[in-house]
Enzyme design. Structure first.
Site, PDB file in Angstrom:
ATOM      1  N   ASP A  38      23.380  31.665  33.184  1.00  0.00           N
ATOM      2  CA  ASP A  38      23.862  32.849  34.008  1.00  0.00           C
ATOM      3  C   ASP A  38      24.186  32.031  35.331  1.00  0.00           C
ATOM      4  O   ASP A  38      23.552  30.890  35.572  1.00  0.00           O
ATOM      5  CB  ASP A  38      22.817  33.806  34.185  1.00  0.00           C
ATOM      6  CG  ASP A  38      23.687  35.025  34.587  1.00  0.00           C
ATOM      7  OD1 ASP A  38      24.118  35.325  35.769  1.00  0.00           O
ATOM      8  OD2 ASP A  38      23.956  36.064  33.935  1.00  0.00           O
ATOM      9  N   ASP A  64      27.924  28.112  36.950  1.00  0.00           N
ATOM     10  CA  ASP A  64      29.009  29.142  37.035  1.00  0.00           C
ATOM     11  C   ASP A  64      30.100  28.640  35.732  1.00  0.00           C
ATOM     12  O   ASP A  64      30.719  27.790  35.787  1.00  0.00           O
ATOM     13  CB  ASP A  64      29.864  28.833  38.356  1.00  0.00           C
ATOM     14  CG  ASP A  64      31.052  29.728  38.314  1.00  0.00           C
ATOM     15  OD1 ASP A  64      31.433  30.546  37.451  1.00  0.00           O
ATOM     16  OD2 ASP A  64      31.721  29.596  39.417  1.00  0.00           O
ATOM     17  N   TYR A 166      40.126  44.311  34.105  1.00  0.00           N
ATOM     18  CA  TYR A 166      39.232  44.344  33.038  1.00  0.00           C
ATOM     19  C   TYR A 166      39.625  44.524  31.669  1.00  0.00           C
ATOM     20  O   TYR A 166      39.194  43.936  30.706  1.00  0.00           O
ATOM     21  CB  TYR A 166      38.034  45.354  33.478  1.00  0.00           C
ATOM     22  CG  TYR A 166      36.926  45.361  32.567  1.00  0.00           C
ATOM     23  CD1 TYR A 166      35.843  44.647  32.461  1.00  0.00           C
ATOM     24  CD2 TYR A 166      36.570  46.634  31.722  1.00  0.00           C
ATOM     25  CE1 TYR A 166      34.844  44.614  31.656  1.00  0.00           C
ATOM     26  CE2 TYR A 166      35.351  46.602  31.051  1.00  0.00           C
ATOM     27  CZ  TYR A 166      34.564  45.636  30.964  1.00  0.00           C
ATOM     28  OH  TYR A 166      33.521  45.799  30.156  1.00  0.00           O
ATOM     29  N   THR A 201      23.589  50.215  32.594  1.00  0.00           N
ATOM     30  CA  THR A 201      23.395  48.742  33.162  1.00  0.00           C
ATOM     31  C   THR A 201      23.338  49.063  34.691  1.00  0.00           C
ATOM     32  O   THR A 201      23.645  50.003  35.046  1.00  0.00           O
ATOM     33  CB  THR A 201      24.212  47.589  32.801  1.00  0.00           C
ATOM     34  OG1 THR A 201      25.506  47.965  33.393  1.00  0.00           O
ATOM     35  CG2 THR A 201      24.320  47.523  31.361  1.00  0.00           C
TER      36      THR A 201
END
Length: 275
Positions: A38, A64, A166, A201
């Site tokens: 991550d 990254d 997205y 989330t």
């Protein structure tokens, strides 16, 4: 304890929080050694510490994923540490909502970078290992099934307002899955996709009216008022509620098990019945 993934090595991207973290924990509970990556170092190391505290083997690689050389280095890191790679879960990603007439090229391309280009580079690198491994395994009469699970979204097939970037990216993930399933079938690699509906989330927390700006690899991303839409969407879900990250991880886990060895090129909807 039943550990159907004992002896397997898994790589989970976006594993610091949310679905990625829950997936890393679930795979580890199933017996896999898990490499978690991550861009956000503090929660990443917390996830790995939680896995290790359970007695499982885990390793953190912070970086990254959208940097051109990071996926190659990540796969090299996994192979140097464990000598093999059996499971890849591409879970890294985020939202950056905006109406199309206000959406910049940066907003559109940033989501292609993390949802499409980064998994492409990672799978391209892993594919070299898969090809070499299957040659060695065939030489000794062995068949080792490997698993790729890509994370898409219900919006890829049904649409989502304010999210052209997205939804476009997540639709591309489905295309990537279907193509690789056919290309990698002879290599004994199952390539599948889970398209999630509404999962609870930090990006969809209904208690948060104004989400803070996220720091994504030095880029400030205002994810907007996604939380305000959650109660509206939840009313349309046949099961009557959003899913938990543990339930999301369970859907991914199903496609990592030996029982899924004859399932490939599939898109599993984990949406509580929402279409």
């Amino acid at each position: 304890m039943n550990q159907p993934l004992h002896g397997r090595v898994a790589l989970v991207t976006g594993g610091a929080r949310g679905i990625g973290a829950a997936t890393a924990l679930r795979l580890a509970a199933g017996g896999a050694a898990v490499v978690v990556t991550d861009v956000d170092g503090v929660p990443l190391h917390e996830t790995v510490a939680a896995i290790r505290a359970s007695g499982a083997d885990a390793h953190a690689v912070c970086g990254d994923l959208t940097l051109p050389d990071f996926p190659d280095n990540l796969v090299a890191n996994v192979l140097a540490r464990y000598g093999d790679l059996h499971i890849i879960v591409n879970a890294a990603g985020y939202l950056w909502p905006q109406a199309i007439h206000r959406m910049s090229d940066e907003q559109f391309l940033a989501l292609q970078d993390i949802h499409v280009t980064a998994p492409f580079r990672l799978l391209r690198s892993a594919g070299l290992h898969f090809r070499e491994a299957v040659v060695r395994e065939r030489a000794v009469g062995a068949t080792v099934m490997r698993k790729v699970v890509n994370v898409s979204a219900l919006g890829a097939v049904s649409g989502l307002p304010m999210s052209v970037n997205y939804c476009s990216a997540k639709a591309a993930v489905i295309g990537m899955t279907l193509a690789l399933a056919k290309e990698w079938g002879p290599l004994h690699v199952n390539v599948n996709c889970v398209a999630f509906g509404l999962i609870q989330t930090r990006l969809t927390d209904p208690r948060v009216a104004e989400h803070p700006v996220l720091d994504i690899a030095g880029r400030e991303v205002n994810i907007g008022k996604i939380g305000l839409q959650v109660s509206e969407i939840a009313r349309t879900i046949p099961l009557g509620r959003p899913g938990t990250v543990e339930e999301a991880a369970g859907a991914i886990y199903l496609l990592c098990l030996p029982e899924s060895d004859y399932i490939t090129g599939d898109v599993l909807l984990a949406s509580g019945g929402l279409r």
